[in-house]
Design a protein around this motif. Structure first.
Motif, mmCIF file in Angstrom:
data_model
loop_
_atom_site.group_PDB
_atom_site.id
_atom_site.type_symbol
_atom_site.label_atom_id
_atom_site.label_comp_id
_atom_site.label_asym_id
_atom_site.label_seq_id
_atom_site.Cartn_x
_atom_site.Cartn_y
_atom_site.Cartn_z
ATOM 1 N N LEU A 205 0.824 -1.211 0.000
ATOM 2 C CA LEU A 205 0.000 0.000 0.000
ATOM 3 C C LEU A 205 0.857 1.261 0.000
ATOM 4 O O LEU A 205 0.541 2.248 -0.686
ATOM 5 N N ARG A 206 1.961 1.227 0.737
ATOM 6 C CA ARG A 206 2.820 2.419 0.798
ATOM 7 C C ARG A 206 3.533 2.653 -0.529
ATOM 8 O O ARG A 206 3.649 3.789 -0.992
ATOM 9 N N ALA A 207 4.018 1.570 -1.149
ATOM 10 C CA ALA A 207 4.732 1.731 -2.420
ATOM 11 C C ALA A 207 3.786 2.130 -3.547
ATOM 12 O O ALA A 207 4.150 2.932 -4.423
ATOM 13 N N GLY A 208 2.578 1.583 -3.558
ATOM 14 C CA GLY A 208 1.643 1.921 -4.617
ATOM 15 C C GLY A 208 0.941 3.244 -4.425
ATOM 16 O O GLY A 208 0.340 3.774 -5.374
ATOM 17 N N GLY A 209 1.015 3.803 -3.217
ATOM 18 C CA GLY A 209 0.331 5.062 -2.975
ATOM 19 C C GLY A 209 0.883 6.216 -3.783
ATOM 20 O O GLY A 209 0.146 7.157 -4.120
ATOM 21 N N SER A 210 2.174 6.163 -4.106
ATOM 22 C CA SER A 210 2.757 7.259 -4.876
ATOM 23 C C SER A 210 2.250 7.297 -6.310
ATOM 24 O O SER A 210 2.365 8.332 -6.982
ATOM 25 N N PHE A 211 1.676 6.207 -6.799
ATOM 26 C CA PHE A 211 1.175 6.168 -8.163
ATOM 27 C C PHE A 211 -0.259 6.686 -8.271
ATOM 28 O O PHE A 211 -0.777 6.820 -9.375
ATOM 29 N N LEU A 212 -0.911 6.936 -7.139
ATOM 30 C CA LEU A 212 -2.290 7.395 -7.197
ATOM 31 C C LEU A 212 -2.409 8.812 -7.750
ATOM 32 O O LEU A 212 -3.446 9.189 -8.281
ATOM 33 N N ALA A 213 -1.347 9.600 -7.610
ATOM 34 C CA ALA A 213 -1.415 10.974 -8.112
ATOM 35 C C ALA A 213 -1.607 11.005 -9.626
ATOM 36 O O ALA A 213 -2.200 11.950 -10.168
ATOM 37 N N ALA A 214 -1.140 9.950 -10.310
ATOM 38 C CA ALA A 214 -1.303 9.912 -11.765
ATOM 39 C C ALA A 214 -2.754 9.715 -12.168
ATOM 40 O O ALA A 214 -3.141 10.047 -13.300
ATOM 41 N N GLY B 145 -5.279 11.126 -10.477
ATOM 42 C CA GLY B 145 -6.047 12.246 -9.955
ATOM 43 C C GLY B 145 -6.610 12.019 -8.571
ATOM 44 O O GLY B 145 -7.443 12.804 -8.108
ATOM 45 N N VAL B 146 -6.169 10.989 -7.885
ATOM 46 C CA VAL B 146 -6.651 10.672 -6.543
ATOM 47 C C VAL B 146 -5.623 11.165 -5.536
ATOM 48 O O VAL B 146 -4.426 10.906 -5.696
ATOM 49 N N PRO B 147 -6.024 11.896 -4.516
ATOM 50 C CA PRO B 147 -5.050 12.331 -3.502
ATOM 51 C C PRO B 147 -4.374 11.135 -2.835
ATOM 52 O O PRO B 147 -5.019 10.130 -2.518
ATOM 53 N N SER B 148 -3.070 11.238 -2.618
ATOM 54 C CA SER B 148 -2.322 10.126 -2.040
ATOM 55 C C SER B 148 -2.702 9.864 -0.590
ATOM 56 O O SER B 148 -2.486 8.752 -0.083
ATOM 57 N N PHE B 149 -3.288 10.873 0.102
ATOM 58 C CA PHE B 149 -3.639 10.644 1.504
ATOM 59 C C PHE B 149 -4.790 9.654 1.647
ATOM 60 O O PHE B 149 -5.056 9.173 2.747
ATOM 61 N N LEU B 150 -5.491 9.348 0.549
ATOM 62 C CA LEU B 150 -6.525 8.329 0.640
ATOM 63 C C LEU B 150 -5.953 6.956 0.967
ATOM 64 O O LEU B 150 -6.674 6.080 1.444
ATOM 65 N N VAL B 151 -4.658 6.767 0.703
ATOM 66 C CA VAL B 151 -4.019 5.504 1.092
ATOM 67 C C VAL B 151 -4.056 5.352 2.610
ATOM 68 O O VAL B 151 -4.262 4.245 3.131
#
Length: 444
Positions: free
Chosen positions: A326-335, A337-343
Motif C-alpha cells: 500500500l505504501r509503495a503503490g500510494g505514490s502512483f495514485l497521483a497519476a 487524480g486521486v489524492p495520495s492521503f486516501l491511502v
C-alpha cells in the motif's frame, strides 16, 4: 473417539478443527469486514472524482506489477516489520509503547552521528551505526520505563509525548552547523539535513535494477521477527513476559520482577524501532541523510501492523508486506487524480476490518453467556449435625420402657458421642432388653 480408533494426535487435530472463539466465526466476520472496507474505499475514491478501477490498477503497477515495483515494496517492509515486532514484545508484557515514531528518529539520529563522526574502514562502520541506533533508541524508550517506575507517569502518555521531543531534537541537530547540518559547498544554501553517510555505512542489496533487489535490511528484519517469535513462545523469559501481561499480581506472587521485566520489554521495543530508523538511513529507501521527516510515518504504520497481526511476530510478516504494498503503490495514485492521503484512509479501514471482528464477537459471546440462566449442579441437602450431637429421632417403645424402668430420683442418661455400634449391655443389670432398645433408638 476411542471407538473409532482415533489416536491422541487425531483427537487433537479434530479439536483444532472444531470452531471455537477464534475459529470460523471470526474468519467469516473478518472477510466480511474487509469486503466492506474495500467497498468504502472505492466509494471514497469515486466521491473525490477518481476512478476506483484506475486507482486499483495504479496501486498494483506501483507495488507488484514488476520486479522493480516489488523491490520498492520490500524496502518498506523491513522497517515496518521491525517496528511491529517491537510493538508485539512490549504489548505482550502489558507495557503499551506508542512512541515508535520518535524512537525511529532517535535511532536514525544516533546512527547518523556515529556514521559521520567515526572514521572506521570497512563494514565495521555499518555495524557500529546499527548498534548505535539500537542502543540510542533503547535508552530513549527506557526513559519512559524509568518515569513510570519512579514518578508513576503513564507509559502510553510518556512514549507519545516523547515523540514530539524527538522530532525537535532531530530538527535542532540538522539545523546546527556544529552538530549534523550538512557542509557548505561554495555559496549554496544549507538545507536542514545531514551529509550522506559513507558508502561503507550502507546496507548492500542483492540484484540489480530493473531486476528484483533484496536489501540486507529485509533479511535482518525477518531474522529478528522469527528469533523473537521463538523466544517468546519457547523460553522461560517469554513465558514470564506473557504472565506479566496477563496478570501482573500473579506474576509478582510467583517471584517475577514485573517492573524490571516490563522495562526491558519496553527498551527492546524502542531498540527495534531504532533499528528501523537505521534501515531508513542506510538503505535505498531514503537519501541516506538524516532529515526531520525521514521517518515517513513508519512508526505509526508499524504499530498498525502489530495491531492487525494481533501481537504475533510471525503473523506480522505478511501484514507488513501488505502495508508495504500500500505504501509503495500510494505514490502512483497521483497519476490517476486521486489524492495520495486516501491511502492512509484505506489503511485505517483495513485496520478496523481486521481488529474489530474478534473484539465484537467476544463481546457478543460474553453477553450471551451472561444472559443464559444458571443451571443448578446439585440438589440442596440438609445441613449435617455437628460432631458429638445426638441425631434427632422419634420416640420409640423401647425408649418409653427404658424411661419407665428407671429408678425414681435418678437423672436421665446423657447421650454420648455418636458411634458405629452400641456398647455391650451389662448382663447383671435388670431391664437389659429395655436399655438395649433405648440405646438402639438413640443411635438410629
Amino acid at each position: 473417539m476411542a471407538t473409532l480408533g482415533i489416536d491422541g494426535t487425531g483427537q487433537r487435530l479434530l479439536r483444532r478443527l472444531n470452531p471455537g472463539p477464534g475459529g470460523w466465526q471470526v474468519g467469516l466476520a473478518t472477510v466480511a469486514t474487509v469486503g466492506v472496507a474495500v467497498g468504502l474505499s472505492a466509494l471514497l475514491i469515486a466521491v473525490t472524482g477518481g476512478s476506483p478501477t484506475a486507482s486499483a490498477k495504479a496501486l498494483y503497477q506501483g507495488s507488484m506489477a514488476s520486479p522493480a515495483a516489488w523491490s520498492t515494496s520490500l524496502l518498506y517492509v523491513a522497517p515496518l516489520l521491525l517496528v511491529a515486532v517491537g510493538a508485539c514484545v512490549s504489548a505482550r508484557s502489558g507495557f503499551f509503547n506508542i512512541g515508535q515514531e520518535g524512537q525511529v528518529l532517535i535511532g536514525a539520529l544516533a546512527g547518523a552521528w556515529v556514521g559521520l563522526r567515526l572514521a572506521v574502514p570497512g563494514p565495521l562502520l555499518l555495524v557500529l551505526v546499527l548498534l548505535a541506533s539500537v542502543v540510542g533508541a533503547g535508552i530513549w524508550a527506557g526513559l519512559s520505563a524509568l518515569m513510570y517506575r519512579f514518578r508513576g507517569v503513564n507509559i502510553v502518555v510518556s512514549t507519545m509525548l516523547m515523540t514530539f521531543l524527538a522530532q525537535q531534537l532531530v530538527s535542532f541537530a540538522v539545523n546546527t552547523p556544529w552538530l549534523l547540518q550538512e557542509s557548505r559547498l561554495g555559496r549554496g544554501t544549507l538545507s536542514p539535513q545531514s551529509n550522506p553517510v559513507p558508502e561503507n555505512a550502507r546496507l548492500a542489496s542483492l540484484g540489480d535494477y530493473p531486476n528484483l533487489q533484496l536489501n540486507g535490511g529485509l533479511v535482518l528484519a525477518v531474522v529478528v521477527a522469527v528469533a523473537l517469535a521463538l523466544v517468546m513462545a519457547r523460553t522461560r523469559w517469554g513465558f514470564r513476559l506473557k504472565m506479566v501481561g496477563l496478570n501482573p499480581a500473579t506474576a509478582r506472587h510467583a517471584g517475577v520482577r514485573v517492573g524490571a521485566l516490563g522495562g526491558i520489554a519496553l527498551a527492546i521495543s524502542g531498540a527495534l524501532a531504532g533499528l528501523a530508523g537505521a534501515l531508513l538511513l542506510t538503505s535505498p529507501v531514503s537519501t541516506n541523510r538524516l532529515q526531520p521527516g525521514m521517518s515517513l510515518n513508519i512508526g505509526w504504520d508499524g504499530l498498525l501492523v502489530a495491531l492487525v497481526a494481533r501481537n504475533n511476530p510471525l503473523l506480522a510478516i505478511p501484514v507488513a508486506v501488505l502495508f508495504g504494498v500500500l505504501r509503495a503503490g500510494g505514490s502512483f495514485l497521483a497519476a490517476t487524480g486521486v489524492p495520495s492521503f486516501l491511502v492512509d484512509v484505506v489503511k485505517a479501514l483495513l485496520v478496523l476490518a481486521f481488529v474489530a471482528p474478534p473484539v465484537v464477537i467476544g463481546m457478543l459471546r460474553r453477553r450471551r453467556l451472561a444472559d443464559e440462566p444458571a443451571t443448578p449442579t446439585s440438589t440442596p441437602t440438609a445441613p449435617a449435625a455437628p460432631m458429638g450431637a445426638p441425631a434427632p429421632t422419634a420416640p420409640t417403645a423401647g425408649s418409653a420402657e427404658a424411661a419407665g424402668s428407671a429408678p425414681a430420683g435418678s437423672a436421665a442418661p446423657v447421650p454420648g458421642p455418636r458411634t458405629t455400634a452400641p456398647p455391650p449391655a451389662d448382663p447383671g443389670d435388670a431391664g437389659t432388653a429395655g436399655n438395649k432398645d433405648a440405646m438402639e433408638g438413640r443411635l438410629a
